[in-house]
Design a protein around this motif. Structure first.
Motif, mmCIF file in Angstrom:
data_model
loop_
_atom_site.group_PDB
_atom_site.id
_atom_site.type_symbol
_atom_site.label_atom_id
_atom_site.label_comp_id
_atom_site.label_asym_id
_atom_site.label_seq_id
_atom_site.Cartn_x
_atom_site.Cartn_y
_atom_site.Cartn_z
ATOM 1 N N ALA A 7 75.722 -39.683 20.449
ATOM 2 C CA ALA A 7 74.893 -39.969 19.274
ATOM 3 C C ALA A 7 73.752 -38.965 19.168
ATOM 4 C CB ALA A 7 74.348 -41.390 19.345
ATOM 5 N N ASP A 8 73.131 -38.640 20.306
ATOM 6 C CA ASP A 8 72.048 -37.659 20.312
ATOM 7 C C ASP A 8 72.551 -36.281 19.893
ATOM 8 O OD1 ASP A 8 70.239 -39.564 21.132
ATOM 9 O OD2 ASP A 8 70.296 -38.975 23.244
ATOM 10 N N ARG A 9 73.735 -35.931 20.372
ATOM 11 C CA ARG A 9 74.296 -34.625 20.011
ATOM 12 C C ARG A 9 74.601 -34.556 18.519
ATOM 13 N NH1 ARG A 9 79.402 -31.287 22.488
ATOM 14 N NH2 ARG A 9 79.284 -29.663 20.923
ATOM 15 N N ARG A 10 75.181 -35.606 17.963
ATOM 16 C CA ARG A 10 75.476 -35.611 16.526
ATOM 17 C C ARG A 10 74.191 -35.525 15.707
ATOM 18 N NH1 ARG A 10 79.295 -39.123 18.464
ATOM 19 N NH2 ARG A 10 78.035 -40.955 18.033
ATOM 20 N N LYS A 11 73.139 -36.205 16.162
ATOM 21 C CA LYS A 11 71.861 -36.168 15.460
ATOM 22 C C LYS A 11 71.279 -34.755 15.515
ATOM 23 C CE LYS A 11 69.258 -39.593 16.470
ATOM 24 N NZ LYS A 11 68.256 -40.466 17.093
ATOM 25 N N TRP A 12 71.353 -34.133 16.704
ATOM 26 C CA TRP A 12 70.845 -32.776 16.866
ATOM 27 C C TRP A 12 71.635 -31.798 16.007
ATOM 28 C CZ3 TRP A 12 72.958 -28.166 18.498
ATOM 29 C CH2 TRP A 12 72.060 -27.147 18.717
ATOM 30 N N GLU A 13 72.974 -31.923 15.998
ATOM 31 C CA GLU A 13 73.810 -31.032 15.192
ATOM 32 C C GLU A 13 73.494 -31.178 13.711
ATOM 33 O OE1 GLU A 13 77.831 -31.919 16.234
ATOM 34 O OE2 GLU A 13 77.755 -30.725 18.068
ATOM 35 N N GLU A 18 71.081 -28.730 8.895
ATOM 36 C CA GLU A 18 70.144 -28.783 7.762
ATOM 37 C C GLU A 18 69.092 -27.688 7.873
ATOM 38 O OE1 GLU A 18 70.180 -30.490 4.903
ATOM 39 O OE2 GLU A 18 72.170 -31.029 5.623
ATOM 40 N N SER A 19 68.602 -27.426 9.073
ATOM 41 C CA SER A 19 67.580 -26.398 9.231
ATOM 42 C C SER A 19 68.134 -25.021 8.912
ATOM 43 C CB SER A 19 66.961 -26.454 10.626
ATOM 44 O OG SER A 19 67.415 -25.455 11.464
ATOM 45 N N VAL A 20 69.386 -24.759 9.283
ATOM 46 C CA VAL A 20 70.004 -23.471 8.955
ATOM 47 C C VAL A 20 70.138 -23.338 7.447
ATOM 48 C CG1 VAL A 20 72.174 -22.173 9.064
ATOM 49 C CG2 VAL A 20 71.215 -23.153 11.138
ATOM 50 N N LYS A 21 70.602 -24.375 6.791
ATOM 51 C CA LYS A 21 70.772 -24.319 5.338
ATOM 52 C C LYS A 21 69.443 -24.176 4.615
ATOM 53 C CE LYS A 21 75.124 -26.766 5.136
ATOM 54 N NZ LYS A 21 75.842 -27.953 4.708
ATOM 55 N N ASN A 22 68.398 -24.817 5.130
ATOM 56 C CA ASN A 22 67.098 -24.776 4.467
ATOM 57 C C ASN A 22 66.344 -23.476 4.708
ATOM 58 O OD1 ASN A 22 67.473 -27.327 3.412
ATOM 59 N ND2 ASN A 22 66.432 -28.334 5.085
ATOM 60 N N ASN A 23 66.611 -22.808 5.827
ATOM 61 C CA ASN A 23 65.873 -21.583 6.144
ATOM 62 C C ASN A 23 66.372 -20.367 5.388
ATOM 63 O OD1 ASN A 23 63.923 -22.591 7.895
ATOM 64 N ND2 ASN A 23 65.332 -22.552 9.607
ATOM 65 N N PHE A 24 67.572 -20.424 4.887
ATOM 66 C CA PHE A 24 68.131 -19.294 4.164
ATOM 67 C C PHE A 24 68.493 -19.732 2.760
ATOM 68 C CE2 PHE A 24 68.917 -18.270 8.579
ATOM 69 C CZ PHE A 24 68.490 -16.963 8.635
ATOM 70 N N THR A 25 67.784 -19.177 1.808
ATOM 71 C CA THR A 25 68.077 -19.460 0.411
ATOM 72 C C THR A 25 68.623 -18.189 -0.229
ATOM 73 O OG1 THR A 25 65.869 -18.845 -0.313
ATOM 74 C CG2 THR A 25 66.220 -21.162 0.274
ATOM 75 N N SER A 45 79.660 -20.175 8.471
ATOM 76 C CA SER A 45 81.104 -20.410 8.473
ATOM 77 C C SER A 45 81.517 -21.277 9.660
ATOM 78 C CB SER A 45 81.873 -19.093 8.480
ATOM 79 O OG SER A 45 81.810 -18.458 9.732
ATOM 80 N N LYS A 46 80.849 -21.109 10.789
ATOM 81 C CA LYS A 46 81.139 -21.946 11.956
ATOM 82 C C LYS A 46 80.684 -23.386 11.719
ATOM 83 C CE LYS A 46 82.989 -18.788 14.363
ATOM 84 N NZ LYS A 46 84.426 -18.781 14.527
ATOM 85 N N LEU A 47 79.521 -23.555 11.128
ATOM 86 C CA LEU A 47 79.009 -24.899 10.868
ATOM 87 C C LEU A 47 79.845 -25.632 9.832
ATOM 88 C CD1 LEU A 47 75.155 -24.271 10.743
ATOM 89 C CD2 LEU A 47 76.424 -25.475 12.516
ATOM 90 N N ASP A 48 80.278 -24.909 8.804
ATOM 91 C CA ASP A 48 81.021 -25.535 7.712
ATOM 92 C C ASP A 48 82.534 -25.491 7.921
ATOM 93 O OD1 ASP A 48 78.583 -25.962 6.552
ATOM 94 O OD2 ASP A 48 78.739 -24.292 5.147
ATOM 95 N N ASN A 49 82.958 -24.784 8.971
ATOM 96 C CA ASN A 49 84.383 -24.628 9.271
ATOM 97 C C ASN A 49 85.131 -24.019 8.080
ATOM 98 O OD1 ASN A 49 86.565 -24.688 10.968
ATOM 99 N ND2 ASN A 49 87.167 -26.760 10.388
ATOM 100 N N THR A 50 84.571 -22.906 7.571
ATOM 101 C CA THR A 50 85.156 -22.187 6.452
ATOM 102 C C THR A 50 85.453 -20.753 6.886
ATOM 103 O OG1 THR A 50 82.953 -21.585 5.656
ATOM 104 C CG2 THR A 50 83.946 -23.557 4.706
ATOM 105 N N PRO A 51 86.329 -20.054 6.178
ATOM 106 C CA PRO A 51 86.618 -18.659 6.528
ATOM 107 C C PRO A 51 85.379 -17.769 6.374
ATOM 108 C CG PRO A 51 88.285 -19.524 5.037
ATOM 109 C CD PRO A 51 87.185 -20.528 5.096
ATOM 110 N N LEU A 52 85.178 -16.883 7.319
ATOM 111 C CA LEU A 52 84.002 -16.021 7.308
ATOM 112 C C LEU A 52 83.937 -15.161 6.050
ATOM 113 C CD1 LEU A 52 81.502 -14.764 8.571
ATOM 114 C CD2 LEU A 52 83.009 -13.299 9.931
ATOM 115 N N TYR A 53 85.042 -14.568 5.670
ATOM 116 C CA TYR A 53 85.066 -13.700 4.495
ATOM 117 C C TYR A 53 84.634 -14.452 3.245
ATOM 118 C CZ TYR A 53 86.779 -10.374 1.037
ATOM 119 O OH TYR A 53 86.872 -9.509 -0.023
#
Length: 60
Positions: A7-13, A18-25, A45-53
């Protein structure tokens, strides 16, 4: 105890994601050099599990 750690790991992730998404606009990415944009795209891409390209093109 393992449930608490999970539960702690999921909360941290979730907070990290969110912090990664908010820091880069889009406006700040346009001011960055291509290497930083590429690195951020790789992280996203790693966080969202999407292709890098696809992720990189979406950010540009």
């Amino acid at each position: 105890m393992d449930e608490q750690i999970g539960a702690d790991r999921r909360k941290w992730e979730s907070r990290f994601r969110e912090s990664v998404k908010n820091n880069f606009t889009t406006s700040t990415l346009k001011e960055e050099d291509i290497f930083m944009v590429s690195f951020f795209a790789w992280i996203k891409s790693k966080l969202d599990n999407t292709p890098l390209y696809d992720t990189t093109l979406h950010l540009l």
